[in-house]
Every structure is written in C-alpha cells, then in structure tokens.
Design a protein around this motif. Structure first.
Motif, short mmCIF file in Angstrom:
data_model
loop_
_atom_site.label_atom_id
_atom_site.label_comp_id
_atom_site.label_asym_id
_atom_site.label_seq_id
_atom_site.Cartn_x
_atom_site.Cartn_y
_atom_site.Cartn_z
N VAL A 84 -8.87 16.67 9.01
CA VAL A 84 -9.24 17.99 9.37
C VAL A 84 -10.75 18.11 8.94
O VAL A 84 -11.14 17.43 7.88
N ALA A 85 -11.68 18.69 9.91
CA ALA A 85 -13.04 18.86 9.70
C ALA A 85 -13.13 20.61 9.47
O ALA A 85 -12.68 21.10 10.44
N LEU A 86 -13.91 21.04 8.56
CA LEU A 86 -14.12 22.38 8.35
C LEU A 86 -15.67 22.56 8.71
O LEU A 86 -16.47 22.01 7.91
N GLY A 87 -15.91 23.13 9.67
CA GLY A 87 -17.30 23.35 10.23
C GLY A 87 -17.94 24.63 9.55
O GLY A 87 -17.51 25.35 8.80
N ASP A 88 -19.38 24.59 9.90
CA ASP A 88 -19.99 25.92 9.31
C ASP A 88 -20.73 26.57 10.25
O ASP A 88 -20.35 26.40 11.62
N ALA A 89 -21.72 27.52 10.23
CA ALA A 89 -22.38 28.28 11.29
C ALA A 89 -22.86 27.29 12.35
O ALA A 89 -22.91 27.77 13.55
N SER A 90 -23.23 26.27 12.11
CA SER A 90 -23.94 25.26 13.07
C SER A 90 -22.76 25.05 14.22
O SER A 90 -23.17 24.25 15.16
N TRP A 91 -21.58 25.34 14.07
CA TRP A 91 -20.58 25.06 14.92
C TRP A 91 -20.48 25.99 16.07
O TRP A 91 -19.67 26.19 16.93
N ARG A 92 -21.30 27.30 15.99
CA ARG A 92 -21.24 28.36 16.95
C ARG A 92 -21.17 27.80 18.30
O ARG A 92 -20.35 28.21 19.26
N GLU A 93 -22.11 26.83 18.73
CA GLU A 93 -22.20 26.46 19.93
C GLU A 93 -21.18 25.49 20.46
O GLU A 93 -21.19 25.10 21.66
N LYS A 94 -20.36 24.80 19.40
CA LYS A 94 -19.44 23.80 19.90
C LYS A 94 -17.97 24.32 20.10
O LYS A 94 -17.25 23.67 20.55
N HIS A 95 -18.03 25.78 20.25
CA HIS A 95 -16.52 26.28 20.26
C HIS A 95 -16.04 25.77 21.76
O HIS A 95 -16.67 25.91 22.69
N GLY A 96 -14.81 25.24 21.59
CA GLY A 96 -14.07 24.89 22.68
C GLY A 96 -14.40 23.60 23.14
O GLY A 96 -13.59 23.10 24.03
N ARG A 97 -15.52 22.87 22.64
CA ARG A 97 -15.80 21.69 23.10
C ARG A 97 -14.57 20.44 22.87
O ARG A 97 -14.41 20.70 21.63
N PRO A 98 -14.28 19.44 23.51
CA PRO A 98 -13.53 18.63 23.03
C PRO A 98 -14.16 17.52 21.96
O PRO A 98 -15.52 17.43 22.23
N TYR A 99 -13.50 17.01 21.22
CA TYR A 99 -14.09 16.17 20.02
C TYR A 99 -13.44 14.67 20.41
O TYR A 99 -12.29 14.61 20.50
N GLN A 100 -14.25 13.73 20.73
CA GLN A 100 -13.93 12.37 21.00
C GLN A 100 -13.44 11.65 19.72
O GLN A 100 -14.68 11.27 19.08
N SER A 101 -12.53 11.11 19.31
CA SER A 101 -12.54 10.52 18.18
C SER A 101 -12.46 8.83 18.41
O SER A 101 -12.19 8.68 19.55
N PRO A 102 -13.12 8.27 17.50
CA PRO A 102 -13.26 6.75 17.60
C PRO A 102 -11.80 6.23 17.86
O PRO A 102 -11.06 6.75 17.12
N GLN A 103 -11.68 5.27 18.71
CA GLN A 103 -10.25 4.79 19.02
C GLN A 103 -9.91 3.24 19.07
O GLN A 103 -8.90 2.93 19.23
N ALA A 104 -11.04 2.64 18.45
CA ALA A 104 -10.78 1.27 18.48
C ALA A 104 -11.74 0.58 17.33
O ALA A 104 -12.63 1.20 16.94
N GLY A 105 -11.53 -0.70 16.84
CA GLY A 105 -12.29 -1.41 16.13
C GLY A 105 -11.82 -1.48 14.68
O GLY A 105 -10.70 -1.19 14.51
N GLU A 106 -12.31 -2.48 14.01
CA GLU A 106 -11.86 -2.81 12.75
C GLU A 106 -11.38 -1.50 11.68
O GLU A 106 -10.26 -1.81 11.30
N ASN A 107 -12.26 -0.81 11.59
CA ASN A 107 -12.25 0.13 10.38
C ASN A 107 -12.09 1.47 11.05
O ASN A 107 -13.04 2.53 10.66
#
Ligand SMILES: [Zn+2]
Length: 302
Positions: A84-107
């Motif tokens: 879980v990520a808890l955001g701050d006021a800088s997230w105002r512009e991000k509302h509703g945007r999809p978040y792309q998780s990294p999906q492959a790789g060693e770690n």
C-alpha cells in the motif's frame, strides 16, 4: 531516555490505512465507505484501490480525513507482494490514473517498493501470510516504513492476517519498521471495522497523519485502547483499557507478561529494563482475545 506517546501530539485520531471500493474490487462506492467509517467513529480512511491512484478530497468533511492511496502488486504467477502506498498533496493530479506495477525481473518485490516510493508515497508492506511469503522472501526488502502486523480482512476471510512473528524478525535485525493493524476492507460487512491505528498528532491533516505514521507515533488495535506508552529511564510503562494480559515483548532478554487474577482486569503495567534490550514493545489482550499493539521503543546500547 524519556518518551511518552501522549506527549508527541495533542489528539488521538482513529483510522484505517487499507480499503477498497468499487473503483477496484470493493463492493461499496467510495462515498459509502467514507460514511460507514465516519458513522462508526473513525477519523480517517485511506482508500487504496488496486493499481489506481486515489485522491478523494471531495469526500472529506470537517472532522474526517481521506488519505490518498493505492495498492500495488506484482504478477501472482511469480509469487506475489502487495504494497500500500499512502500519498500526499502531490497526488491531486494523479487521481484515477492507473498505476503500472513492475511485473518481471530478479527482485520484483524491491522494484515494486522502489516504484511506489518514487511516487512521493509512504509505503506499507501488506499481509505477507495471505501472500504465502516466507520470511526469507521479505527479509531483504528495503524502503517500507510500515508493516501490516494485523490485516483484519485476511484474518476474517481465511485466517491469514497475523504477521507479528515476521515483524519481530525484522525488528531483531535492526529494521525500524512500524507495525500497523488495518482492515483491507472490500465491503462494509465483517471485513471492516476490525483493525485500526490510533495516531497521536496535533492535526487531522494528511501531513499531520503521515508525519505521525513515519515517526511511529501511533499504536495498532483490534479492540483494546492504549492510553499511554512511555519510557522513563529504565522503566517502560503502559496504561490501557481493562484487559486480561499485558505482554512486554523484548529483544533480548525475554520480556515479561502480566496477567490479571481471575475475574479481575489490568489497566497498567511497568517493565523494568534488565539492560541490553534492543527494543521493548507491548501487547494488551482483552477478555475477547483482541489485541492492541504498541510500536517498539528502541534502545541504543543493544
Ligand atoms: Zn488490499
């Protein structure tokens, strides 16, 4: 050394740091979830829908705060980590945007934490038991300040919510991560209102609550209240709502448990340090078996 949880801020604020709505796989609309928590006496709620930035400023009222949030995960077919990520006021512009998780790789677990940390977020590692993670899978992950020690939704759903042993293992390795109790609610039914944090802060604002969470100025609960959690020299002190047992968990030596006589209740206890403790934390357990967990107090000399 002197510390008192009651003195690091003027007020207690009760909140749930992990919830889902119809924006992802939850069954209630965001506004209904906010009303549900407000009516139950909560002061704040983080809406943390899967892979979607949430900034629900319009749902806030005078006495209720909605924290910006989202939950990221990695592809289940390579084993899963949820954060879980808890955001701050800088997230105002991000509302509703999809978040792309990294999906492959060693770690990829670390990549997920790094990616969410880069979004101006305070990160919380979620429900490792539900995710079927061994301790070795999370031991070397860095960059999270909060760790779910009690996830009520997982406990209610299939008895996978408790991760206190993993938390102690991290603490014994010198990691300063704060334990959280959360709901991870997907409805307004049994998976909600069962795990919360009580944050000590002057102000019920995003900045005020996030700063207190970063500093460990809170406790977690599934029932009992902790009224004071303090250290003064060699004495560690707790005051709580009436409970049956108070456990001081230490590393090391082995801590100490205090139990009420049959039919009686305890509302305070003192642990006298024997020297060499790296940390002391407390668990207060009530007559229904519900626990409140303090955060650890760390001692430098261990
Ligand atoms: Zn969740």
């Amino acid at each position: 050394m002197k510390f008192a949880l009651s003195e690091v801020g003027r007020h207690w604020w009760k909140g749930n740091l992990h919830s889902h709505t119809t924006i992802s796989d939850g069954r209630a609309e965001p506004a209904a979830m906010v009303e549900h928590y407000r009516d139950a006496g909560w002061n704040f709620l983080a809406i943390t829908d899967h892979r979607t930035f949430g900034f629900h400023e319009s749902l806030q009222g005078d006495a209720f705060l909605v924290l910006p949030g989202l939950e990221g995960d990695i592809n289940p077919d390579v084993g899963t980590h949820h954060v879980v990520a808890l955001g701050d006021a800088s997230w105002r512009e991000k509302h509703g945007r999809p978040y792309q998780s990294p999906q492959a790789g060693e770690n990829v677990g670390q990549a997920l934490l790094d990616s969410l940390g880069a979004e101006q977020a305070l990160t919380m590692y979620c429900h490792p038991v539900w995710s079927r993670r061994e301790f070795a899978d999370i031991e070397n992950l860095q960059g999270f300040s909060l760790f779910e020690i009690y996830n009520h939704g997982c406990e209610y759903g299939n008895r996978t919510g408790l991760a206190v042993l993993y938390w102690d293992s991290l603490l014994r390795r010198g990691r300063k991560v704060w334990g959280t109790a959360v709901d991870d609610s997907h409805s307004m039914e049994g998976d909600s209102l069962g795990g919360w944090v009580m944050v000590r802060s002057d102000h019920l604002t995003t900045d005020g609550v996030l700063a207190a969470l970063r500093a460990g100025h809170f406790y977690s609960s599934a029932g009992p209240e902790i009224l004071e959690w303090a250290v003064d020299g060699d004495e560690v002190y707790v005051q709580c709502s009436p409970v049956c047992s108070i456990h001081f968990v230490a590393w090391e030596p082995h801590g100490r448990s205090v139990h009420a006589e049959p039919g009686q209740r305890l509302t305070e206890a003192v642990y006298r340090r024997r020297g060499g403790e790296g940390f002391v934390r407390v668990e207060c357990v009530d007559s229904k078996g519900r626990t409140a967990w303090s955060n650890p107090i760390f001692f430098a000399e261990a």
